[in-house]
Design an enzyme around this catalytic site. Structure first.
Site: not given
Length: 437
Positions: A101, A104
């Protein structure tokens, strides 16, 4: 920074007789299975979020993991340290892919521009690590669920300004996926659902979701991204009801908004069981509807009613899931991503390796079983025989639209004979499966 994984050697294949916990017993990446190398068939990926971002917390307790990239420097410096450690892990494990993501890999900034700049900086870092290690990006996605602003959804949010903020994040994440050579882009609607119909305009939110996905597809074509756009079905958690409940629900949504030729599904094992289905059911449904794309491999816990994201350990169940994938030719641009996490008591660096080694070996052994089932052909032949009548004049007449309801009724009355049922032989099919496992 001292390497967190310095004491872990590169993981090698040692064969079924090995007792080395830091070695593969079944995953032999160069072994040819169904005409392709095992590495090319399974297309393993490691997820960034569970392995390098999750701190081990749960609803009843705080973090248990003490990773060196969690604290001690600025957020962007920590993101750089995390990326360095992540690619060391990926390289030593020997997987070809990873998934992430946007949040992340890069920290949220104080403003949208700062968040954008942080992400762009880290995309450059990721590109350098990919070039250095040869690890590739299976798919990217945007986190539209963790931040407080998305508590009422992203695309389905009552506020169009938040719809626009979600669109900005997806634009950046899709552009980055293209830049990094990603082979797919996933939309996981973590909060695209509702908690109460009392404050929800369901029809409006569905139209918002349809418009959002149309915008994503349009942008894909505008920038020349050739990979698949994937939706990941999920039935509940955190919302009581999520709009992408299962594969069949997603297909109905795609049909309504004219996107069934543009978007496929990324199916997760634990999401399948939470929706009341089996993993192989969701895969077979996606194959039947022509929207199969990729999978997240994990498992749930039958005694817990939420998404526990554990590593797979059931070889027969995994073999049956893979059978349904590889009898249709396997993956095209998709792959097998471990959306799985170690237990919060597994706090050592070595535990991350042990979890993935075990999961990869389970999948490799399951692939070999699926290969035997496909080459043997007995299971498929039995299914074909069960439906053989549909290849005759009557079956073709029904399916081809040559016979009306009245025609069929007249046929039954003119023949004036009952038709005896034929055994489904479920136990025989189960016994046949168990011969291979």
């Amino acid at each position: 920074m001292t390497s967190y994984f310095a004491d872990i050697p590169a993981i090698a294949y040692e064969g079924p007789e090995s007792r080395n916990p830091l070695a593969f017993r079944w995953y032999d990446k160069d072994r040819v299975v169904l005409g392709r190398r095992m590495e090319d068939q399974l297309r393993f990926a490691v997820c960034y979020w569970h392995n390098f971002c999750w701190g081990g917390g749960d609803p009843f307790g705080g973090n248990t993991f003490e990773r060196p990239w969690f604290q001690g420097a600025s957020p962007l410096q920590l993101a750089e340290q995390k990326a360095e450690s992540a690619f060391e892990f990926l390289s030593k494990l020997g997987v070809p892919y990873y998934c992430f993501h946007d949040r992340d890999v890069a920290p949220e900034g104080a403003t949208p521009r700062e968040s954008h700049a942080n992400f762009r900086h880290m995309v450059t870092q990721l590109a350098a690590h990919q070039a250095r290690t040869g690890v590739k990006l299976l798919w990217g996605t945007a986190n539209l669920f963790s931040h407080r602003r998305f508590m009422s959804g992203a695309a389905s949010n009552p506020d169009p300004e938040l719809f626009a903020m979600a669109a900005a994040q997806v634009r950046d994440a899709l552009d980055a996926t293209l830049e990094l050579g990603g082979e797919n882009y996933v939309l996981w609607g973590g909060r695209e659902g509702y908690e109460s119909l009392l404050n929800t305009d369901l029809a409006r939110e569905m139209d918002q979701l349809g418009r959002f996905l149309t915008l994503v597809v349009e942008h894909k074509h505008r920038i020349g991204f050739k990979g698949l756009i994937l939706i990941e079905p999920k039935p509940r958690e955190p919302s009581k009801h999520q709009y992408d409940f299962d594969t069949a629900t997603v297909y109905g949504f795609l049909k309504r908004y004219g996107l069934e030729k543009e978007v496929a599904v990324n199916i997760e094992a634990n999401h399948a069981t939470l929706s009341g289905h089996s993993f192989e059911h969701e895969i077979a449904t996606a194959q039947a509807l022509g929207i199969f794309g990729s999978i997240d491999m994990n498992r749930g816990d039958a005694q817990l009613g939420w998404d526990t994201d554990q590593f797979p350990n059931n070889i027969p169940e995994t073999a049956l899931a893979l059978y349904h994938i590889y009898k249709h030719g396997g993956f095209s641009s998709g792959g097998l991503n471990f959306d799985a996490k170690v237990r919060r008591q597994s706090i050592d660096a070595e535990d991350l390796f042990l979890a993935h080694i075990g999961g990869m070996d389970v999948c490799a052994r399951a692939l070999l079983i699926a290969e035997q089932m496909i080459k043997d052909g007995g299971l498929q032949a039995a299914v074909d025989q069960r439906y053989a009548g549909w290849n005759g004049d009557l079956g073709q007449g029904i399916l081809g639209g040559k016979l009306s309801l009245a025609d069929l009724a007249d046929r039954v009355l003119e023949g004036n004979r009952d038709v005896a049922p034929v055994s489904g032989r479920q136990e025989w099919y189960e016994n046949l499966l168990n011969r291979f496992c």
